[in-house]
Design an enzyme around this catalytic site. Structure first.
Site, short mmCIF file in Angstrom:
data_model
loop_
_atom_site.label_atom_id
_atom_site.label_comp_id
_atom_site.label_asym_id
_atom_site.label_seq_id
_atom_site.Cartn_x
_atom_site.Cartn_y
_atom_site.Cartn_z
CB CYS A 95 -0.92 0.00 1.23
SG CYS A 95 -1.98 1.47 1.35
CB VAL A 96 3.13 2.89 -1.71
CG1 VAL A 96 3.16 2.26 -3.09
CG2 VAL A 96 3.98 4.14 -1.66
#
Length: 236
Positions: A95-96
């Site tokens: 998750c970025v």
């Protein structure tokens, strides 16, 4: 995961191939690229754990998957090596922001890889996929660092993908018996018995010869007795 090569337009495939080739020839520092000739839409890489972090000394394998709508839609990133990190889920999903709302088609794969490496230096607990790691990062950094370091040592050190990928020490595991290199002993009793058999044959021959000599002596004695009897009869 199925390949998206057939779903991407030819001009996009050419751009991807060009960028992957450039990455392989000149990768970002601390990152290695393993392009696949069969499927250009799945890029395997490894990232060195940055110094000064709980991941230092580790090698983390990951992959980027380009969907059928790439580059309009960002690629998906997955860690293949287990890691204790707020922004990495239990199945390795990353998750970025650059892989979500901050994505722009012109950013390219190099930018994605550099952003993920920076994520190892600066985790973002506010968008945590691993809630426990995010909580420890905020409330008890020492415990977070200890947990992250432990998983790094178990899974990311000693070779790609962790210690399981390290070459096995030749001294580990069952050792051969000391006589394994001795051809006489390795062959077993059948070979070792040959000299004995030869010896027994010689002894047998000797015994036969002895018996023959004994029989010959007995015959000589009997013959002498008969001759003596004949001489005695003549005298009479």
């Amino acid at each position: 995961m199925n390949s998206n090569v057939e779903n991407l337009p030819p001009h996009v495939l050419r751009l991807v191939y060009k960028e992957v080739s450039a990455l392989a020839a000149d990768p970002p520092e601390g990152i290695k690229i393993y392009p696949s000739e069969e499927d250009i839409t799945e890029l395997h890489t490894s990232i060195e754990g940055p110094e000064g972090t709980p991941f230092a000394g580790g090698i983390f394998r990951m992959r980027l998957v380009l969907g059928k709508d790439f580059p309009a839609v960002p690629p998906k990133g997955y860690f293949l090596t287990k890691i204790f990190h707020p922004n990495v889920g239990h199945k390795g999903e990353i998750c970025v922001n650059v892989l979500k709302r901050d994505w722009k088609a012109e950013l390219g794969l190099r930018h994605v890889l550099l952003t993920i490496k920076c994520l190892l230096i600066h985790p973002n607990p506010e968008s945590a996929l691993n809630e426990e790691a995010g909580r420890l990062l905020l409330e008890d950094y020492a415990e977070y660092e200890s947990r992250a370091r432990l998983l790094t040592e178990i899974h990311a050190m000693g070779g790609p993908g962790g210690t399981s990928g390290a070459p096995q020490d030749p001294n580990d595991g069952p050792q051969p018996k000391k006589h394994a290199g001795d051809p006489m002993k390795r062959a077993g009793p059948s070979v070792a018995a040959v000299p004995a058999a030869l010896g027994n044959g010689a002894n047998g021959a000797s015994t036969t010869s002895s018996n023959s000599n004994s029989s010959s002596n007995t015959n000589n004695v009997a013959g002498k007795k008969k001759a003596d009897k004949k001489r005695a009869l003549r005298r009479l």
